[in-house]
Design a protein around this motif. Structure first.
Motif, PDB file in Angstrom:
ATOM      1  N   LEU A 122       0.768  -1.111  -0.014  1.00 16.88           N
ATOM      2  CA  LEU A 122      -0.036  -0.006  -0.034  1.00 16.88           C
ATOM      3  C   LEU A 122       0.836   1.251  -0.086  1.00 16.88           C
ATOM      4  O   LEU A 122       0.704   2.110  -0.585  1.00 16.88           O
ATOM      5  CB  LEU A 122      -1.003  -0.066   1.343  1.00 16.88           C
ATOM      6  CG  LEU A 122      -1.894  -1.162   1.261  1.00 16.88           C
ATOM      7  CD1 LEU A 122      -2.763  -1.066   2.405  1.00 16.88           C
ATOM      8  CD2 LEU A 122      -2.997  -0.850  -0.003  1.00 16.88           C
ATOM      9  N   TYR A 123       1.870   1.337   0.608  1.00 13.65           N
ATOM     10  CA  TYR A 123       2.787   2.591   0.770  1.00 13.65           C
ATOM     11  C   TYR A 123       3.596   2.673  -0.624  1.00 13.65           C
ATOM     12  O   TYR A 123       3.877   3.595  -0.950  1.00 13.65           O
ATOM     13  CB  TYR A 123       3.825   2.208   1.817  1.00 13.65           C
ATOM     14  CG  TYR A 123       3.504   2.730   3.287  1.00 13.65           C
ATOM     15  CD1 TYR A 123       3.461   4.181   3.400  1.00 13.65           C
ATOM     16  CD2 TYR A 123       3.089   2.067   4.147  1.00 13.65           C
ATOM     17  CE1 TYR A 123       3.009   4.606   4.690  1.00 13.65           C
ATOM     18  CE2 TYR A 123       2.835   2.426   5.306  1.00 13.65           C
ATOM     19  CZ  TYR A 123       2.758   3.950   5.620  1.00 13.65           C
ATOM     20  OH  TYR A 123       2.425   4.404   6.883  1.00 13.65           O
ATOM     21  N   THR A 124       3.738   1.512  -1.375  1.00 18.12           N
ATOM     22  CA  THR A 124       4.292   1.565  -2.617  1.00 18.12           C
ATOM     23  C   THR A 124       3.440   2.123  -3.739  1.00 18.12           C
ATOM     24  O   THR A 124       3.642   3.068  -4.681  1.00 18.12           O
ATOM     25  CB  THR A 124       5.007   0.345  -3.179  1.00 18.12           C
ATOM     26  OG1 THR A 124       5.714  -0.263  -2.012  1.00 18.12           O
ATOM     27  CG2 THR A 124       5.604   0.243  -4.193  1.00 18.12           C
ATOM     28  N   ALA A 125       2.125   1.739  -3.644  1.00 19.13           N
ATOM     29  CA  ALA A 125       1.381   2.015  -4.652  1.00 19.13           C
ATOM     30  C   ALA A 125       0.384   3.372  -4.427  1.00 19.13           C
ATOM     31  O   ALA A 125       0.012   4.057  -5.316  1.00 19.13           O
ATOM     32  CB  ALA A 125       0.437   0.697  -4.936  1.00 19.13           C
ATOM     33  N   LEU A 126      -0.281   3.359  -3.218  1.00 18.30           N
ATOM     34  CA  LEU A 126      -1.203   4.590  -3.233  1.00 18.30           C
ATOM     35  C   LEU A 126      -0.657   5.752  -3.421  1.00 18.30           C
ATOM     36  O   LEU A 126      -1.366   6.637  -4.119  1.00 18.30           O
ATOM     37  CB  LEU A 126      -1.948   4.498  -1.554  1.00 18.30           C
ATOM     38  CG  LEU A 126      -2.917   3.173  -1.358  1.00 18.30           C
ATOM     39  CD1 LEU A 126      -3.602   3.202  -0.149  1.00 18.30           C
ATOM     40  CD2 LEU A 126      -3.861   3.194  -2.757  1.00 18.30           C
ATOM     41  N   VAL A 142      -2.843  -1.137   7.879  1.00 18.22           N
ATOM     42  CA  VAL A 142      -3.621  -1.489   6.553  1.00 18.22           C
ATOM     43  C   VAL A 142      -5.235  -1.343   6.928  1.00 18.22           C
ATOM     44  O   VAL A 142      -6.055  -0.806   6.179  1.00 18.22           O
ATOM     45  CB  VAL A 142      -3.649  -3.090   6.461  1.00 18.22           C
ATOM     46  CG1 VAL A 142      -4.373  -3.749   5.593  1.00 18.22           C
ATOM     47  CG2 VAL A 142      -2.071  -3.439   6.116  1.00 18.22           C
ATOM     48  N   GLU A 143      -5.873  -1.499   8.142  1.00 14.33           N
ATOM     49  CA  GLU A 143      -7.010  -0.958   8.619  1.00 14.33           C
ATOM     50  C   GLU A 143      -7.473   0.260   8.251  1.00 14.33           C
ATOM     51  O   GLU A 143      -8.413   0.731   7.732  1.00 14.33           O
ATOM     52  CB  GLU A 143      -7.319  -1.812   9.794  1.00 14.33           C
ATOM     53  CG  GLU A 143      -7.640  -3.454   9.919  1.00 14.33           C
ATOM     54  CD  GLU A 143      -7.992  -3.653  10.995  1.00 14.33           C
ATOM     55  OE1 GLU A 143      -7.922  -2.963  12.100  1.00 14.33           O
ATOM     56  OE2 GLU A 143      -8.300  -5.053  11.263  1.00 14.33           O
ATOM     57  N   ARG A 144      -6.539   1.188   8.696  1.00 13.15           N
ATOM     58  CA  ARG A 144      -6.669   2.535   8.570  1.00 13.15           C
ATOM     59  C   ARG A 144      -6.538   3.148   7.279  1.00 13.15           C
ATOM     60  O   ARG A 144      -7.576   3.896   6.733  1.00 13.15           O
ATOM     61  CB  ARG A 144      -5.544   3.298   9.370  1.00 13.15           C
ATOM     62  CG  ARG A 144      -5.914   3.308  11.004  1.00 13.15           C
ATOM     63  CD  ARG A 144      -5.268   4.532  11.559  1.00 13.15           C
ATOM     64  NE  ARG A 144      -3.643   4.421  11.137  1.00 13.15           N
ATOM     65  CZ  ARG A 144      -2.833   3.623  12.216  1.00 13.15           C
ATOM     66  NH1 ARG A 144      -3.421   3.104  13.502  1.00 13.15           N
ATOM     67  NH2 ARG A 144      -1.546   3.433  11.864  1.00 13.15           N
ATOM     68  N   VAL A 145      -5.749   2.322   6.331  1.00 15.14           N
ATOM     69  CA  VAL A 145      -5.680   2.792   5.019  1.00 15.14           C
ATOM     70  C   VAL A 145      -6.920   2.035   4.179  1.00 15.14           C
ATOM     71  O   VAL A 145      -7.455   2.923   3.385  1.00 15.14           O
ATOM     72  CB  VAL A 145      -4.456   2.188   4.273  1.00 15.14           C
ATOM     73  CG1 VAL A 145      -4.164   2.244   3.046  1.00 15.14           C
ATOM     74  CG2 VAL A 145      -3.226   2.974   4.974  1.00 15.14           C
ATOM     75  N   MET A 146      -7.417   0.998   4.453  1.00 18.96           N
ATOM     76  CA  MET A 146      -8.365   0.542   3.867  1.00 18.96           C
ATOM     77  C   MET A 146      -9.922   1.437   4.423  1.00 18.96           C
ATOM     78  O   MET A 146     -10.644   1.740   3.462  1.00 18.96           O
ATOM     79  CB  MET A 146      -8.777  -0.783   4.279  1.00 18.96           C
ATOM     80  CG  MET A 146      -7.750  -1.893   3.537  1.00 18.96           C
ATOM     81  SD  MET A 146      -7.326  -1.709   2.007  1.00 18.96           S
ATOM     82  CE  MET A 146      -8.839  -1.927   1.287  1.00 18.96           C
ATOM     83  N   GLY A 150      -9.766   4.451   4.897  1.00 16.65           N
ATOM     84  CA  GLY A 150      -9.728   5.852   4.094  1.00 16.65           C
ATOM     85  C   GLY A 150      -9.936   5.599   2.754  1.00 16.65           C
ATOM     86  O   GLY A 150     -10.556   6.262   2.093  1.00 16.65           O
ATOM     87  N   LEU A 151      -9.531   4.497   2.146  1.00 14.85           N
ATOM     88  CA  LEU A 151     -10.035   4.301   0.802  1.00 14.85           C
ATOM     89  C   LEU A 151     -11.692   4.045   0.807  1.00 14.85           C
ATOM     90  O   LEU A 151     -12.300   4.591  -0.240  1.00 14.85           O
ATOM     91  CB  LEU A 151      -9.643   2.888   0.428  1.00 14.85           C
ATOM     92  CG  LEU A 151      -8.135   2.839   0.025  1.00 14.85           C
ATOM     93  CD1 LEU A 151      -7.558   1.484  -0.395  1.00 14.85           C
ATOM     94  CD2 LEU A 151      -7.599   3.858  -1.232  1.00 14.85           C
ATOM     95  N   LEU A 152     -12.283   3.320   1.888  1.00 11.10           N
ATOM     96  CA  LEU A 152     -13.881   3.402   1.621  1.00 11.10           C
ATOM     97  C   LEU A 152     -14.558   4.883   1.719  1.00 11.10           C
ATOM     98  O   LEU A 152     -15.265   5.067   1.004  1.00 11.10           O
ATOM     99  CB  LEU A 152     -14.091   2.539   2.715  1.00 11.10           C
ATOM    100  CG  LEU A 152     -13.950   0.884   2.687  1.00 11.10           C
ATOM    101  CD1 LEU A 152     -14.230   0.310   4.045  1.00 11.10           C
ATOM    102  CD2 LEU A 152     -14.310   0.275   1.212  1.00 11.10           C
ATOM    103  N   ILE A 153     -13.928   5.439   2.614  1.00  9.10           N
ATOM    104  CA  ILE A 153     -14.332   6.809   3.047  1.00  9.10           C
ATOM    105  C   ILE A 153     -13.983   7.492   1.472  1.00  9.10           C
ATOM    106  O   ILE A 153     -14.736   8.478   1.066  1.00  9.10           O
ATOM    107  CB  ILE A 153     -13.480   7.663   4.060  1.00  9.10           C
ATOM    108  CG1 ILE A 153     -14.192   6.755   5.357  1.00  9.10           C
ATOM    109  CG2 ILE A 153     -13.982   9.026   4.046  1.00  9.10           C
ATOM    110  CD1 ILE A 153     -13.327   7.321   6.499  1.00  9.10           C
TER     111      ILE A 153
END
Length: 484
Positions: free
Chosen positions: A49-53, A191-195, A197-200
């Protein structure tokens, strides 16, 4: 660098980061996952996720911002004398961008480095032929062509820097995430915080898109009403747009055609769809229902252009030869009746499927009580089931009505393009959606009322369908609250 290859490389780096992150933390824990704060897969996902987002976020922002910057920087290469009467700088820039999209193919990559690559003589037969095949007005609009060359060069440089920045950011994210990997790192929380954030973010995109659509319609409609009186638009009975001036842009003929065709479609679709729903829910055996319901729902998957061709080739001539001409009401295959009937066929699955679900949701205890009191099966349906399901059925009908109001292709091919107010269903008429397409087709001046009227029509249609949808959702929600 093409965007496709940038995305592919970032995804490859992300996949490599997943493998490296998982392997690194397992090596630090000496293969014992019990020493880890999170499961090994979360460490891999954190690196990926840090690499792609961040790279994809920069890519999206760049793709939105770059055309605006290029348009502003290139427009200065177009002198005022190159703008013909009746045109705007925006129209000329649109022409330049179209030329730029085919320039490198027609002339070759020399256009990026050598301005003289655009200097042609009548003896340069091969390249002249390629330019004419690409429909580039080289010999008549040299200023526009120079702007197109600058546009192409700026796009090329922007794409090059996009690749450098995106890949550098992706690599930096990969290194940063790998350096953070250790057994006590809270990878699962990250990971859960990033996901989350993606949903929001996805929810925000949906809301922002709706707001953007509404605001664009409102602002452009305000510009239109500054140029054209709102009284003549809302209450005018004549629609004769003319880009040369003297246009009459009354929307009543278009609104009449929209409502007339929609009413005919609903008069056909509602009884057929409702009776089909009653049969499937109350009379059909499970085996028959498993065949009939998917067969009806196939109609919803047919493209509207196919319905339009069916109206043009089959239904229109039949109505003309068997009804309109014998009754002396018309000689055209394009008519309100043609479009209405074909649109009604398209709406049948919308009414039948939703009504079937609503009728099935009526509690079986109501049926059993009616039958226990001596009512027949048909009496139970008429006096118990349908009244109980009526709010939901009304909601289904209103949702189908909003679908009918927004239809375009069936009307174009089945009803014609005549803007008039008439009660004869065998005459050609048109709708709001058809005229929106017509007014925005081609290179138009977005400072003229003849083009801006499309936004006013779109806002009117939006308000109409929004009101129907809100009313339908209110009724359906009230029904669900009663039985859920």
């Amino acid at each position: 660098m093409p965007v496709f290859w940038i995305v592919l490389i970032v995804l490859a780096l992300s996949a490599a980061g997943f493998v490296l992150g998982r392997g690194r933390v397992m090596a630090q824990a000496q293969g014992d996952s019990r020493k880890l704060h999170s499961r090994p897969v979360y460490y891999g996902w954190s690196v990926a996720l840090y690499t792609a987002l961040p790279a994809f976020l920069v890519l999206l922002i760049w793709l939105f911002v770059q055309p605006v910057i290029i348009q502003r920087s290139v427009s200065k290469y177009i002198p005022d004398e190159a703008i013909a009467e009746g045109q705007t700088r925006g129209i000329v820039m649109g022409e330049a961008s179209k030329i730029a999209s085919t320039l490198s193919v027609a002339v070759g990559q020399d256009v990026l480095t050598r301005p003289e690559a655009l200097t042609l003589t009548m003896d340069d037969t091969e390249r002249l032929d390629r330019l004419k095949a690409a429909q580039l007005p080289v010999l008549t609009k040299p200023d526009v062509l120079r702007a197109a060359q600058q546009y192409l060069r700026a796009t090329h440089i922007g794409s090059l820097w996009l690749g450098i920045v995106t890949l550098a950011l992706s690599g930096a994210g990969l290194v940063f995430a790998l350096l953070r990997i250790r057994p006590d790192f809270r990878a699962r929380n990250v990971v859960e915080r990033v996901m989350r954030g993606l949903l929001i973010g996805c929810s925000t995109i949906a809301i922002a898109t709706t707001a953007g659509i509404v605001l664009s319609l409102v602002f452009e409609s305000i510009s239109f009403f500054r140029l054209y009186p709102w009284q003549d638009f809302f209450f005018g009975t004549e629609w004769t747009p003319s880009f040369g001036g003297g246009s009459k842009l009354g929307m009543l003929p278009l609104l009449w055609g929209t409502l007339y065709i929609s009413v005919i479609a609903l008069l056909f679709a509602v009884p057929v769809g409702l009776f089909a729903a009653i049969y499937m829910s109350e009379y059909a055996s499970p085996r028959v229902r498993s065949v009939v319901k998917p067969a009806i729902e196939i109609l919803a998957g047919i493209p509207t252009i196919v319905y339009g061709l069916f109206a043009l080739v089959t239904v229109g001539p039949l109505i003309r030869d068997w009804l309109a001409q014998p009754m002396g009401l018309g000689n055209s295959g394009s008519s309100v009746m043609t479009a209405g009937l074909v649109m009604g066929v398209m709406l049948i699955p919308f009414v039948s499927s939703l009504s079937d679900d609503i009728i099935n949701a009526v509690p079986q205890s109501l049926r059993d009580g009616s039958l226990g009191l001596g009512s027949t099966h048909s009496e139970t349906i008429r006096q118990v089931v349908l009244p109980a399901a009526l709010p939901g059925i009304v909601g289904a009908v209103l949702l189908a009505a909003s679908r009918a109001i927004g239809e375009t292709m069936i009307v174009v091919l089945g009803a014609g393009a005549m803007a008039q107010i008439s009660g004869n269903p065998f005459e050609a008429m048109t709708t709001i959606t058809v005229k929106i397409v017509g007014q925005l087709t081609g290179d138009n001046d977005f400072a003229s009322p003849e083009t801006l009227v499309a936004f006013a029509l779109g806002l009117t249609l939006f308000v109409l369908t929004l009101g129907l949808n809100i009313f339908a959702l209110y009724i359906v929600r009230k029904y669900r609250e009663q039985y859920e």
